[in-house]
Motif scaffolding. Structure first.
Motif, PDB file in Angstrom:
ATOM      1  N   TYR A  64       0.820  -1.205   0.000  1.00 43.02           N
ATOM      2  CA  TYR A  64       0.000   0.000   0.000  1.00 43.02           C
ATOM      3  C   TYR A  64       0.856   1.258   0.000  1.00 43.02           C
ATOM      4  CZ  TYR A  64      -3.278   3.529   1.761  1.00 43.02           C
ATOM      5  OH  TYR A  64      -4.019   4.662   1.941  1.00 43.02           O
ATOM      6  N   LEU A  65       1.938   1.264   0.838  1.00 39.62           N
ATOM      7  CA  LEU A  65       2.818   2.442   0.927  1.00 39.62           C
ATOM      8  C   LEU A  65       3.530   2.694  -0.390  1.00 39.62           C
ATOM      9  CD1 LEU A  65       4.316   1.942   4.501  1.00 39.62           C
ATOM     10  CD2 LEU A  65       2.664   3.647   3.785  1.00 39.62           C
ATOM     11  N   GLU A  66       3.921   1.612  -1.068  1.00 42.73           N
ATOM     12  CA  GLU A  66       4.601   1.781  -2.349  1.00 42.73           C
ATOM     13  C   GLU A  66       3.660   2.395  -3.383  1.00 42.73           C
ATOM     14  OE1 GLU A  66       5.957  -2.057  -3.385  1.00 42.73           O
ATOM     15  OE2 GLU A  66       7.656  -2.069  -1.970  1.00 42.73           O
ATOM     16  N   GLY A  67       2.360   1.991  -3.393  1.00 43.66           N
ATOM     17  CA  GLY A  67       1.385   2.563  -4.325  1.00 43.66           C
ATOM     18  C   GLY A  67       1.158   4.030  -4.050  1.00 43.66           C
ATOM     19  N   VAL A  68       1.064   4.393  -2.776  1.00 43.59           N
ATOM     20  CA  VAL A  68       0.866   5.802  -2.408  1.00 43.59           C
ATOM     21  C   VAL A  68       2.045   6.637  -2.870  1.00 43.59           C
ATOM     22  CG1 VAL A  68       0.652   7.381  -0.458  1.00 43.59           C
ATOM     23  CG2 VAL A  68      -0.686   5.272  -0.503  1.00 43.59           C
ATOM     24  N   SER A  69       3.249   6.133  -2.717  1.00 42.60           N
ATOM     25  CA  SER A  69       4.466   6.867  -3.113  1.00 42.60           C
ATOM     26  C   SER A  69       4.480   7.106  -4.614  1.00 42.60           C
ATOM     27  CB  SER A  69       5.706   6.064  -2.679  1.00 42.60           C
ATOM     28  OG  SER A  69       6.880   6.701  -3.111  1.00 42.60           O
ATOM     29  N   ALA A  70       4.104   6.080  -5.396  1.00 45.11           N
ATOM     30  CA  ALA A  70       4.082   6.236  -6.860  1.00 45.11           C
ATOM     31  C   ALA A  70       3.025   7.254  -7.278  1.00 45.11           C
ATOM     32  CB  ALA A  70       3.795   4.891  -7.519  1.00 45.11           C
ATOM     33  N   GLY A  71       1.848   7.260  -6.611  1.00 43.21           N
ATOM     34  CA  GLY A  71       0.787   8.209  -6.948  1.00 43.21           C
ATOM     35  C   GLY A  71       1.210   9.633  -6.667  1.00 43.21           C
ATOM     36  N   LEU A  72       1.887   9.835  -5.558  1.00 44.41           N
ATOM     37  CA  LEU A  72       2.336  11.191  -5.224  1.00 44.41           C
ATOM     38  C   LEU A  72       3.339  11.698  -6.255  1.00 44.41           C
ATOM     39  CD1 LEU A  72       2.714  10.803  -1.343  1.00 44.41           C
ATOM     40  CD2 LEU A  72       1.005  12.150  -2.546  1.00 44.41           C
ATOM     41  N   GLU A  73       4.174  10.802  -6.742  1.00 38.59           N
ATOM     42  CA  GLU A  73       5.174  11.192  -7.742  1.00 38.59           C
ATOM     43  C   GLU A  73       4.500  11.607  -9.054  1.00 38.59           C
ATOM     44  OE1 GLU A  73       8.775  12.206  -9.154  1.00 38.59           O
ATOM     45  OE2 GLU A  73       8.344  11.512  -7.118  1.00 38.59           O
ATOM     46  N   GLN A  74       3.454  10.868  -9.433  1.00 38.99           N
ATOM     47  CA  GLN A  74       2.733  11.208 -10.663  1.00 38.99           C
ATOM     48  C   GLN A  74       1.998  12.534 -10.538  1.00 38.99           C
ATOM     49  OE1 GLN A  74       0.190   7.910 -11.443  1.00 38.99           O
ATOM     50  NE2 GLN A  74       1.859   6.534 -12.040  1.00 38.99           N
ATOM     51  N   LEU A  75       1.421  12.793  -9.385  1.00 36.29           N
ATOM     52  CA  LEU A  75       0.739  14.078  -9.167  1.00 36.29           C
ATOM     53  C   LEU A  75       1.722  15.242  -9.246  1.00 36.29           C
ATOM     54  CD1 LEU A  75      -1.739  13.172  -6.260  1.00 36.29           C
ATOM     55  CD2 LEU A  75      -2.349  13.793  -8.590  1.00 36.29           C
ATOM     56  N   ARG A  76       2.881  15.041  -8.720  1.00 38.95           N
ATOM     57  CA  ARG A  76       3.891  16.103  -8.756  1.00 38.95           C
ATOM     58  C   ARG A  76       4.297  16.398 -10.208  1.00 38.95           C
ATOM     59  NH1 ARG A  76       7.275  13.622  -6.023  1.00 38.95           N
ATOM     60  NH2 ARG A  76       6.509  14.223  -3.971  1.00 38.95           N
ATOM     61  N   SER A  77       4.480  15.350 -11.022  1.00 41.80           N
ATOM     62  CA  SER A  77       4.878  15.527 -12.418  1.00 41.80           C
ATOM     63  C   SER A  77       3.774  16.224 -13.211  1.00 41.80           C
ATOM     64  CB  SER A  77       5.184  14.170 -13.045  1.00 41.80           C
ATOM     65  OG  SER A  77       5.457  14.302 -14.408  1.00 41.80           O
ATOM     66  N   ALA A  78       2.474  15.844 -12.941  1.00 45.68           N
ATOM     67  CA  ALA A  78       1.352  16.458 -13.662  1.00 45.68           C
ATOM     68  C   ALA A  78       1.231  17.929 -13.332  1.00 45.68           C
ATOM     69  CB  ALA A  78       0.062  15.732 -13.306  1.00 45.68           C
ATOM     70  N   ALA A  79       1.468  18.300 -12.105  1.00 45.67           N
ATOM     71  CA  ALA A  79       1.379  19.712 -11.712  1.00 45.67           C
ATOM     72  C   ALA A  79       2.427  20.534 -12.454  1.00 45.67           C
ATOM     73  CB  ALA A  79       1.554  19.832 -10.205  1.00 45.67           C
ATOM     74  N   GLN A  80       3.587  19.990 -12.639  1.00 42.08           N
ATOM     75  CA  GLN A  80       4.651  20.710 -13.362  1.00 42.08           C
ATOM     76  C   GLN A  80       4.264  20.900 -14.836  1.00 42.08           C
ATOM     77  OE1 GLN A  80       8.166  18.365 -12.715  1.00 42.08           O
ATOM     78  NE2 GLN A  80       8.420  19.001 -10.549  1.00 42.08           N
ATOM     79  N   GLU A  81       3.688  19.872 -15.444  1.00 46.47           N
ATOM     80  CA  GLU A  81       3.303  19.974 -16.852  1.00 46.47           C
ATOM     81  C   GLU A  81       2.181  20.980 -17.051  1.00 46.47           C
ATOM     82  OE1 GLU A  81       2.284  16.087 -18.081  1.00 46.47           O
ATOM     83  OE2 GLU A  81       4.351  15.326 -18.067  1.00 46.47           O
TER      84      GLU A  81
END
Length: 743
Positions: A64-81
């Motif tokens: 579960y923690l690994e999935g949450v970490s990956a989701g946060l990383e994707q949100l950060r990348s989308a905000a930059q784009e």
């Protein structure tokens, strides 16, 4: 800061529930001392279970923690784009605002471009526009040469050019210019009309062309189908509908075909409604329709698309046209032969193998779904008309038969006899044959018509019997004036009785249903009345011969001995010989009625107060004479075949006993027995008989009449009246010298 228990109340609740469940389980397991030995095993097993559960929990939490970490990383990348895109859009907006002035020049460029496109289009169609009238002339020549496909191709090209120009003008709102275009292409209307005229002429001759030149007919159908496709396309687009559209030539094709079929056979010619002429007309229709439907089925079907259903259309057209044609004919005043022909043709011939059920037409031609050629109401109305015509004919024939029958009565020879010697005439054979033939003819059409004719036949037979009775009465009146005319009056009356009996036995055979031969009660009553009338006339004839003899008794001459009764027996015997020429049931009836007439006349003569016995000796002589007469008459009728129990002469014997009684004091008892046996005897009858004795005192008379008043009689149901027909003369009034009151 809040405690962990406050942040996770569910965890605390779950822990409490787990502890409670564990305590409950442990108390249940270790309740017995002997189970404490396995405590170590339970502890070891629970320790392993807890270790397994903890390892699975750790694995789940880690995943579960690994999935949450990956989701946060994707949100950060989308905000930059997203931030980068916003910056680019802002830059583009500023660039467009700087170039707005330059786009004003492009608008003029766009207008010039559109104008250039229009001019280029006009330049492309100019050669076609300049050649329009030349094409019109060429198309007209093609039409005159019956080169219809080529002519139609050029016509479609011109229409397409015109419609394209009109559409462009319509889209640009240049409605005023449309009139100029329509005027320039005005020749199209003439070409359309010329082509259409040729097409409809071809369709009107289609039945002949598919046999002689099917190419021309197929060409016409192809042109019609082209126009139908153009109509469908324009109707689907629904943006602009050129003038003259939709043409609807397929529907026009059906209409012209129907009008051709209808006009060829059912319009424009006068139909001969007389029997032979109508028969020829119907036969010609039958032949033509079968022949033309064969052509449609075998040839025309191959020349048109399947969806035309050309065979069904033609079949329905013939059916409807025939139905209307028959209705038109039925509006005329038709004779019975014409009505029969129409009914037979509509109900029998039309569906037979000779017409719509012809083997060459089946199974494709099926008129069963088109309804009846004549509606049930029209059939019933026509059947009623036919029955009325037949009724008039039957009435005329019956009247003529009746006239011929009574004309034969005045011949100087007896009626003909059958092989058994019974008098008869041709009347019942003629009448029954006439009625039976009409019923059998009606059976060729339908059961309902047969039943109608049968009912009519019974009604006419009943009416005929009524006219027959009237004729009998009239003939009887003529005979009363001169008993020598007709010469064989009695013989013909007897023949009429035999005829009536023949009719009675034959009338049941008229019924269409052999299993049901019931005769209406009204007709049976009419036959019975006819029989009674003929019997009555015969008995009146017998009475006329007996009356002169009966007038001579009782008298002193009769009392002294005369041949009166012998003469009566001769008369009776003569009539009995005549009666032998009728069949047995009528012979027995006539004999019974004759005996009643003789007994009544004899008793009536005794009641006329012509004689009163002056002494006991004369009374005895009177009674002996009565006994001799009654015995002679009784023996005569017994010899003729009438049983004593059926004779009314027994009343004479009873009356003789009443007169022969020597002691008047016993008259009351004797009269009581007499009135008990003859219930229709009245006081006047008894009083007359007492007068005839000549020895009855007023007291005895009063006693007898008083006894009769105390013993009123009721007529039994089976009693045959005899005295009720005998009238007693009224007592003579006292003689008066003047017209004053009598003393």
């Amino acid at each position: 800061a809040s405690s962990p228990d406050e942040e996770w109340p569910e965890a605390e609740k779950a822990e409490k529930l787990a502890r409670g469940a564990a305590l409950k389980w442990a108390s249940g397991v270790f309740y017995c001392p002997e189970k404490l030995e396995g405590l170590g095993q339970y502890r070891s097993r629970e320790t392993q279970r807890n270790s397994s559960i903890q390892s699975r929990l750790k694995s789940t939490v880690q995943s579960y923690l690994e999935g949450v970490s990956a989701g946060l990383e994707q949100l950060r990348s989308a905000a930059q784009e997203v931030q980068s895109v916003c910056q680019d859009l802002g830059a583009a907006r500023w660039a467009l605002l700087d170039s707005a002035d330059r786009f004003q020049g492009l608008q003029q460029m766009r207008a010039l471009m559109a104008e250039h496109v229009q001019l280029a289009s006009v330049v492309q169609v100019l050669p076609q526009l300049f050649s329009v009238h030349e094409v019109f002339s060429h198309t007209l020549q093609l039409l005159r040469g019956q080169q219809l496909l080529e002519a139609h191709a050029e016509l479609m090209m011109m229409e397409h050019l015109r419609d394209d120009i009109l559409s462009q003008l319509h889209l640009r709102g240049l409605s005023d210019a449309q009139a100029t275009v329509l005027s320039y292409f005005g020749g199209l209307q003439e070409l359309n009309e010329s082509l259409a005229k040729q097409l409809w002429d071809i369709v009107g001759s289609s039945l002949r062309l598919v046999c002689e030149d099917p190419v021309l007919f197929v060409t016409a159908v192809r042109i019609i189908e082209r126009e139908e496709k153009i109509d469908d396309t324009l109707l689907l687009e629904a943006t602009f509908l050129p003038p003259g559209r939709p043409k609807g030539w397929r529907q026009k094709f059906y209409r012209v075909l129907r009008e051709t079929i209808t006009g060829a056979h059912f319009h424009g010619t006068h139909t001969d409604t007389e029997g032979p002429g109508l028969a020829r007309h119907l036969a010609a229709l039958q032949k033509a329709i079968v022949s033309e439907l064969r052509v449609v089925k075998d040839l025309m079907v191959q020349c048109v698309p399947a969806h035309y259903n050309i065979l069904s259309v033609c079949t329905a057209t013939y059916h409807q046209a025939l139905s209307g044609h028959l209705q038109d004919i039925l509006r005329e005043d038709l004779d019975k032969q014409a009505l029969f022909l129409l009914l037979e043709w509509a109900l029998r011939v039309y569906h037979s193998p000779e017409m719509m059920g012809h083997p060459d037409l089946l199974p494709e031609v099926d008129v069963s779904a088109l309804g009846p050629l004549m509606s049930p109401e029209l059939v019933d109305q026509t059947e009623r008309k036919y029955v009325l015509k037949v009724k008039a004919s039957v009435l005329e024939w019956m009247q003529r038969t009746l006239e011929v029958e009574f004309k034969e009565w005045f011949r100087d020879e007896e009626p003909e006899t059958d092989h058994q010697g019974f008098f008869q005439s041709a009347l019942p054979v003629i009448v029954m044959q006439m009625l039976n033939e009409n019923i059998q003819v009606a059976s060729l059409i339908s059961d309902s018509l047969q039943q109608k004719v049968y009912n009519m036949a019974l009604e006419e037979l009943e009416a005929f019997l009524s006219r027959l009775r009237e004729a009998l009465v009239q003939c009887g009146k003529e005979h009363q004036k001169d008993r020598t005319v007709p010469k064989y009056y009695v013989s013909y009356l007897l023949a009429m009785l035999n005829n009536n009996l023949t009719l009675s036995s034959s009338v049941s055979s008229l019924h269409p249903d052999a299993a049901c031969r019931e005769v209406p009660t009204s007709l049976l009553a009419a036959l019975d009345r006819t029989q009674k009338k003929a019997c009555q006339l015969l008995l009146e004839e017998l009475l006329l011969d007996l009356q002169p003899l009966c007038l001579q008794l009782p008298s002193r001459k009769w009392l002294a001995g005369s041949q009166l009764v012998s003469s009566m027996c001769e008369v009776i015997d003569k009539y009995a010989k005549d009666f032998s020429h009728v069949r047995k049931p009528i012979f027995t009836l006539l004999l019974t009625e004759s005996e009643l007439v003789v007994a009544s006349q004899y008793l009536r003569a005794l009641m006329q107060k012509k004689m009163v016995c002056k002494s006991e000796e004369e009374r005895g002589q009177f009674c002996n004479r009565l006994l001799q007469d009654a015995t002679q008459l009784r023996e005569l009728f017994c010899g003729l075949g009438l049983d004593r129990s059926q004779q009314s002469l027994e009343a004479v014997f009873a009356l003789r006993e009443l007169i022969y009684l020597k002691d008047p004091a016993l008259l009351s008892l004797e009269v009581l027995g007499f009135i008990t046996k003859y219930s229709d005897v009245s006081d006047e009858h008894i009083s007359t008989l007492l007068d005839l004795r000549g020895d009855v005192s007023k007291d005895v008379r009063h006693m007898v009449l008083e006894m009769m008043a105390q013993h009123p009689q009721v007529l039994p149901e089976s009693y045959r009246p005899i005295f009720s027909t005998i009238l007693v003369p009224a007592p003579e009034l006292p003689f008066c010298l003047r017209k004053g009151k009598c003393a």
